[in-house]
Design a protein around this motif. Structure first.
Motif, mmCIF file in Angstrom:
data_model
loop_
_atom_site.group_PDB
_atom_site.id
_atom_site.type_symbol
_atom_site.label_atom_id
_atom_site.label_comp_id
_atom_site.label_asym_id
_atom_site.label_seq_id
_atom_site.Cartn_x
_atom_site.Cartn_y
_atom_site.Cartn_z
ATOM 1 N N LEU A 146 14.974 -31.295 -39.823
ATOM 2 C CA LEU A 146 14.490 -30.508 -38.688
ATOM 3 C C LEU A 146 14.833 -31.195 -37.369
ATOM 4 N N SER A 147 15.368 -30.424 -36.423
ATOM 5 C CA SER A 147 15.706 -30.990 -35.121
ATOM 6 C C SER A 147 15.133 -30.197 -33.950
ATOM 7 N N TRP A 148 14.530 -29.040 -34.233
ATOM 8 C CA TRP A 148 14.033 -28.174 -33.154
ATOM 9 C C TRP A 148 13.191 -27.080 -33.808
ATOM 10 N N THR A 149 12.243 -26.513 -33.065
ATOM 11 C CA THR A 149 11.490 -25.355 -33.541
ATOM 12 C C THR A 149 11.580 -24.263 -32.485
ATOM 13 N N GLU A 150 11.578 -23.008 -32.923
ATOM 14 C CA GLU A 150 11.853 -21.920 -31.983
ATOM 15 C C GLU A 150 11.022 -20.690 -32.316
ATOM 16 N N LEU A 151 10.450 -20.103 -31.265
ATOM 17 C CA LEU A 151 9.680 -18.877 -31.398
ATOM 18 C C LEU A 151 10.408 -17.734 -30.723
ATOM 19 N N TYR A 152 10.665 -16.672 -31.476
ATOM 20 C CA TYR A 152 11.113 -15.417 -30.900
ATOM 21 C C TYR A 152 9.860 -14.574 -30.642
ATOM 22 N N THR A 153 9.658 -14.140 -29.418
ATOM 23 C CA THR A 153 8.447 -13.411 -29.070
ATOM 24 C C THR A 153 8.750 -12.308 -28.067
ATOM 25 N N THR A 154 7.904 -11.302 -28.038
ATOM 26 C CA THR A 154 8.072 -10.219 -27.079
ATOM 27 C C THR A 154 7.458 -10.555 -25.728
ATOM 28 N N ASP A 155 6.685 -11.644 -25.639
ATOM 29 C CA ASP A 155 5.967 -11.963 -24.402
ATOM 30 C C ASP A 155 5.856 -13.470 -24.241
ATOM 31 N N THR A 156 6.803 -14.070 -23.524
ATOM 32 C CA THR A 156 6.774 -15.527 -23.358
ATOM 33 C C THR A 156 5.617 -15.972 -22.465
ATOM 34 N N THR A 157 5.201 -15.150 -21.529
ATOM 35 C CA THR A 157 4.066 -15.513 -20.671
ATOM 36 C C THR A 157 2.792 -15.659 -21.503
ATOM 37 N N ALA A 158 2.552 -14.690 -22.378
ATOM 38 C CA ALA A 158 1.386 -14.763 -23.253
ATOM 39 C C ALA A 158 1.498 -15.941 -24.217
ATOM 40 N N ALA A 159 2.700 -16.203 -24.714
ATOM 41 C CA ALA A 159 2.898 -17.319 -25.635
ATOM 42 C C ALA A 159 2.622 -18.655 -24.953
ATOM 43 N N LYS A 160 3.074 -18.805 -23.728
ATOM 44 C CA LYS A 160 2.814 -20.045 -22.991
ATOM 45 C C LYS A 160 1.311 -20.267 -22.815
ATOM 46 N N ALA A 161 0.603 -19.211 -22.447
ATOM 47 C CA ALA A 161 -0.837 -19.331 -22.233
ATOM 48 C C ALA A 161 -1.547 -19.717 -23.528
ATOM 49 N N PHE A 162 -1.157 -19.087 -24.624
ATOM 50 C CA PHE A 162 -1.832 -19.357 -25.896
ATOM 51 C C PHE A 162 -1.531 -20.758 -26.408
ATOM 52 N N TYR A 163 -0.259 -21.077 -26.563
ATOM 53 C CA TYR A 163 0.101 -22.367 -27.159
ATOM 54 C C TYR A 163 -0.204 -23.537 -26.222
ATOM 55 N N GLY A 164 -0.103 -23.286 -24.928
ATOM 56 C CA GLY A 164 -0.483 -24.331 -23.977
ATOM 57 C C GLY A 164 -1.955 -24.676 -24.102
ATOM 58 N N GLY A 165 -2.791 -23.641 -24.293
ATOM 59 C CA GLY A 165 -4.217 -23.871 -24.443
ATOM 60 C C GLY A 165 -4.584 -24.490 -25.776
ATOM 61 N N VAL A 166 -3.900 -24.079 -26.844
ATOM 62 C CA VAL A 166 -4.250 -24.562 -28.183
ATOM 63 C C VAL A 166 -3.667 -25.938 -28.478
ATOM 64 N N LEU A 167 -2.398 -26.149 -28.123
ATOM 65 C CA LEU A 167 -1.710 -27.392 -28.494
ATOM 66 C C LEU A 167 -1.371 -28.287 -27.310
ATOM 67 N N GLY A 168 -1.687 -27.843 -26.093
ATOM 68 C CA GLY A 168 -1.471 -28.690 -24.930
ATOM 69 C C GLY A 168 -0.029 -28.829 -24.506
ATOM 70 N N TRP A 169 0.838 -27.922 -24.946
ATOM 71 C CA TRP A 169 2.255 -28.045 -24.609
ATOM 72 C C TRP A 169 2.517 -27.833 -23.124
#
Length: 272
Positions: A146-169
């Motif tokens: 493994l060298s990278w992980t990638e999410l295909y999503t319909t809403d990157t703004t919502a994804a940033k808010a969720f994963y930033g809050g849950v995992l601190g990214w």
């Protein structure tokens, strides 16, 4: 780059849910040079060790992931990516508070650690691992791992808010070639930018047909020669969704499907 120090929020484990374990084991052995080590398997009458319902993939003797029988009704064959956390129960509460769904509540896996699996608010599935005796895989960011992980999503703004809050990214955007829009880069909390571990890419529901219009994560595996890997994919019952193609500053890559339809990316990183 991803390392095996497994800071909080970094990828630490991945496993494949496959409808046919022997076929998956043979495919990834041929394509990525992995050895499959069954766990809890039985012996046939001639003494040969049969494939169990699950086990470990190894590359050069080092664990690079897991393989298990796909048992969830209606689930598609796919790789599940796990991110390191200090407290799986706290992560579960954070997921629920942020509008996600708990698919598998926190549970101990013997002395090895504690895990849980979730869906983000738009349906992207991921997991966390609270380390015990095992921190995760033993090889990362090398050919065949493994060298990278990638999410295909319909809403990157919502994804940033969720994963930033849950995992601190932390996130940063970069422009993609042509009119492909922006690509969002992911860095674990408190880490420098050279520790980027993955990305978010916006796609329409129509482009997410593999998961019936829902977002999905997939792994990117480093390979020495992308074109050779693609040839191995197609000659061993897999398919190629895209590529091989050169991505400036990234390398040569292809989006591939194994014989059951689980997706992954093969990437020969740029040397410049």
């Amino acid at each position: 780059m991803i390392t095996t120090d497994f800071v909080p929020g970094s990828p630490c484990w991945l496993d494949l849910g496959a409808p046919d374990v022997p076929t998956a084991a043979a495919f990834y052995g041929a394509v990525l040079g992995w050895d499959y080590e069954p766990m809890g398997g039985n012996h046939s009458e001639d003494g040969e060790h049969e494939h169990a319902e699950g086990g470990m993939f190894r590359k050069d003797g080092k664990i690079v992931g897991g393989l298990g029988k796909l048992t969830e009704e209606g689930a598609r064959p796919a790789w599940m990516i796990y991110y390191s956390v200090s407290d799986a129960d706290a992560a579960t509460r954070a997921v629920e508070n942020a509008g996600g769904t708990v698919r598998v509540p926190p549970r101990d896996l013997g002395e090895w650690g504690r895990m849980a699996q979730y869906s983000d608010p738009l349906g992207g599935e991921f997991a966390v691992w609270q380390p015990g005796a095992s921190k995760g895989v033993e090889l990362l960011d090398k050919p065949g791992s493994l060298s990278w992980t990638e999410l295909y999503t319909t809403d990157t703004t919502a994804a940033k808010a969720f994963y930033g809050g849950v995992l601190g990214w932390r996130f940063s955007d970069m422009a993609m070639p042509g009119d492909m829009g922006a690509y969002t880069l992911i860095t674990p909390a408190g880490q420098p930018e050279e520790r980027m571990q993955g990305g978010l890419m916006a796609l329409s529901e129509a482009d997410l047909a593999l998961a019936h219009g829902r977002p999905y994560w997939h792994p990117v595996f480093a390979v020495a020669d992308c074109d050779d890997t693609v040839a191995r994919v197609t000659s061993n019952g897999g398919n190629v969704q895209m590529g091989p193609a050169d991505m400036p500053g990234v390398g040569r890559l292809a989006v591939c499907l194994d014989p059951a339809g689980a997706d992954f990316v093969a990437l020969t990183p740029s040397t410049s």
